[in-house]
Design a protein around this motif. Structure first.
Motif, PDB file in Angstrom:
ATOM      1  N   UNK A   1      -3.005  -3.981  -2.008  1.00  0.00           N
ATOM      2  CA  UNK A   1      -2.836  -5.348  -1.492  1.00  0.00           C
ATOM      3  C   UNK A   1      -1.401  -5.657  -1.041  1.00  0.00           C
ATOM      4  N   UNK A   2      -0.462  -4.736  -1.264  1.00  0.00           N
ATOM      5  CA  UNK A   2       0.898  -4.951  -0.762  1.00  0.00           C
ATOM      6  C   UNK A   2       0.880  -4.946   0.762  1.00  0.00           C
ATOM      7  N   UNK A   3       1.725  -5.781   1.355  1.00  0.00           N
ATOM      8  CA  UNK A   3       1.924  -5.759   2.791  1.00  0.00           C
ATOM      9  C   UNK A   3       3.050  -4.791   3.114  1.00  0.00           C
ATOM     10  N   UNK A   4       2.859  -4.021   4.178  1.00  0.00           N
ATOM     11  CA  UNK A   4       3.866  -3.066   4.638  1.00  0.00           C
ATOM     12  C   UNK A   4       3.957  -3.171   6.158  1.00  0.00           C
ATOM     13  N   UNK A   5       5.036  -2.642   6.708  1.00  0.00           N
ATOM     14  CA  UNK A   5       5.189  -2.574   8.157  1.00  0.00           C
ATOM     15  C   UNK A   5       5.051  -1.114   8.560  1.00  0.00           C
ATOM     16  N   UNK A   6       4.034  -0.839   9.379  1.00  0.00           N
ATOM     17  CA  UNK A   6       3.792   0.519   9.887  1.00  0.00           C
ATOM     18  C   UNK A   6       4.522   0.673  11.214  1.00  0.00           C
ATOM     19  N   UNK A   7       5.064   1.848  11.466  1.00  0.00           N
ATOM     20  CA  UNK A   7       5.908   2.050  12.647  1.00  0.00           C
ATOM     21  C   UNK A   7       5.182   1.884  13.978  1.00  0.00           C
ATOM     22  N   UNK A   8       3.864   2.039  13.995  1.00  0.00           N
ATOM     23  CA  UNK A   8       3.097   1.867  15.228  1.00  0.00           C
ATOM     24  C   UNK A   8       2.237   0.609  15.183  1.00  0.00           C
ATOM     25  N   UNK A   9       1.591   0.374  14.061  1.00  0.00           N
ATOM     26  CA  UNK A   9       0.594  -0.693  13.960  1.00  0.00           C
ATOM     27  C   UNK A   9       1.128  -2.007  13.405  1.00  0.00           C
ATOM     28  N   UNK A  10       2.414  -2.076  13.077  1.00  0.00           N
ATOM     29  CA  UNK A  10       2.995  -3.322  12.600  1.00  0.00           C
ATOM     30  C   UNK A  10       2.553  -3.675  11.190  1.00  0.00           C
ATOM     31  N   UNK A  11       2.322  -4.953  10.949  1.00  0.00           N
ATOM     32  CA  UNK A  11       2.014  -5.450   9.614  1.00  0.00           C
ATOM     33  C   UNK A  11       0.647  -4.948   9.154  1.00  0.00           C
ATOM     34  N   UNK A  12       0.637  -4.339   7.974  1.00  0.00           N
ATOM     35  CA  UNK A  12      -0.572  -3.740   7.413  1.00  0.00           C
ATOM     36  C   UNK A  12      -0.675  -4.080   5.928  1.00  0.00           C
ATOM     37  N   UNK A  13      -1.856  -3.794   5.378  1.00  0.00           N
ATOM     38  CA  UNK A  13      -2.074  -3.974   3.953  1.00  0.00           C
ATOM     39  C   UNK A  13      -2.473  -2.634   3.345  1.00  0.00           C
ATOM     40  N   UNK A  14      -1.928  -2.354   2.152  1.00  0.00           N
ATOM     41  CA  UNK A  14      -2.347  -1.159   1.411  1.00  0.00           C
ATOM     42  C   UNK A  14      -3.735  -1.456   0.858  1.00  0.00           C
ATOM     43  N   UNK A  15      -4.740  -0.696   1.305  1.00  0.00           N
ATOM     44  CA  UNK A  15      -6.120  -0.944   0.897  1.00  0.00           C
ATOM     45  C   UNK A  15      -6.476  -0.183  -0.374  1.00  0.00           C
ATOM     46  N   UNK A  16      -5.994   1.052  -0.475  1.00  0.00           N
ATOM     47  CA  UNK A  16      -6.283   1.856  -1.664  1.00  0.00           C
ATOM     48  C   UNK A  16      -5.403   3.099  -1.671  1.00  0.00           C
ATOM     49  N   UNK A  17      -5.426   3.770  -2.798  1.00  0.00           N
ATOM     50  CA  UNK A  17      -4.768   5.061  -2.947  1.00  0.00           C
ATOM     51  C   UNK A  17      -5.876   6.087  -3.114  1.00  0.00           C
TER      52      UNK A  17
END
Length: 160
Positions: free
Chosen positions: A6-22
């Motif tokens: 559920x953490x928000x991260x910034x992906x280098x291509x897709x921008x703002x994303x959410x960690x869905x699972x490990x």
């Protein structure tokens, strides 16, 4: 840097994303990441990958520093079109917010300059500008707890 589900991260291509699972795959752990702008896309990022792929969003203070950078940045007017494209292409996928700010400031300047001369702005440059601006706006919305309109106004005020 480690992230939680559920953490928000910034992906280098897709921008703002959410960690869905490990997940585990071939004895390796991956984050399954979902872009907020298109939840149909699934991205797998190796845990422990360098911060060029994903990073935490800027906090409010860091975002203010980037806005100040935009305001203070002088556009290099001596760059030829070829050199400007070369410089910009190196910054596109860097996932560095200062590189995104550079792209927004530089390409906005050149877009406005070409428009004032009734010349077209290339589709490639326009796509790069749109993506850089989209990523910064999404991230600043989180950093400043603001909406898209407020964030765009803040960026535009720094472009003047």
């Amino acid at each position: 840097m480690s992230f939680q589900i559920k953490d928000l991260v910034v992906h280098r291509i897709h921008g703002l994303c959410e960690i869905a699972e490990v997940i585990m795959n071939d004895d390796r752990e991956f984050y399954r990441v979902t872009p907020l702008r298109d939840s149909r896309i699934t991205i797998y990022v190796p845990i422990g990958a360098n911060t060029e792929i994903i990073r935490k969003p800027l906090d409010k203070e860091e975002a203010m520093e980037v806005l100040n950078y935009i305001k203070e940045l002088d556009v290099d007017l001596s760059l030829t079109c070829k050199k400007r494209r070369e410089v910009c292409s190196k910054k596109v996928g860097s996932n560095n917010p200062y590189d995104l700010a550079f792209l927004v400031k530089t390409l906005t300047y050149y877009k406005n300059e070409r428009k004032s001369k009734q010349l077209s702005f290339s589709d490639t440059d326009n796509q790069i500008l749109d993506k850089a601006l989209e990523t910064l706006v999404d991230e600043f919305n989180i950093s400043f707890n603001s909406n898209k309109e407020e964030t765009i106004n803040s960026i535009n005020n720094c472009l003047i």
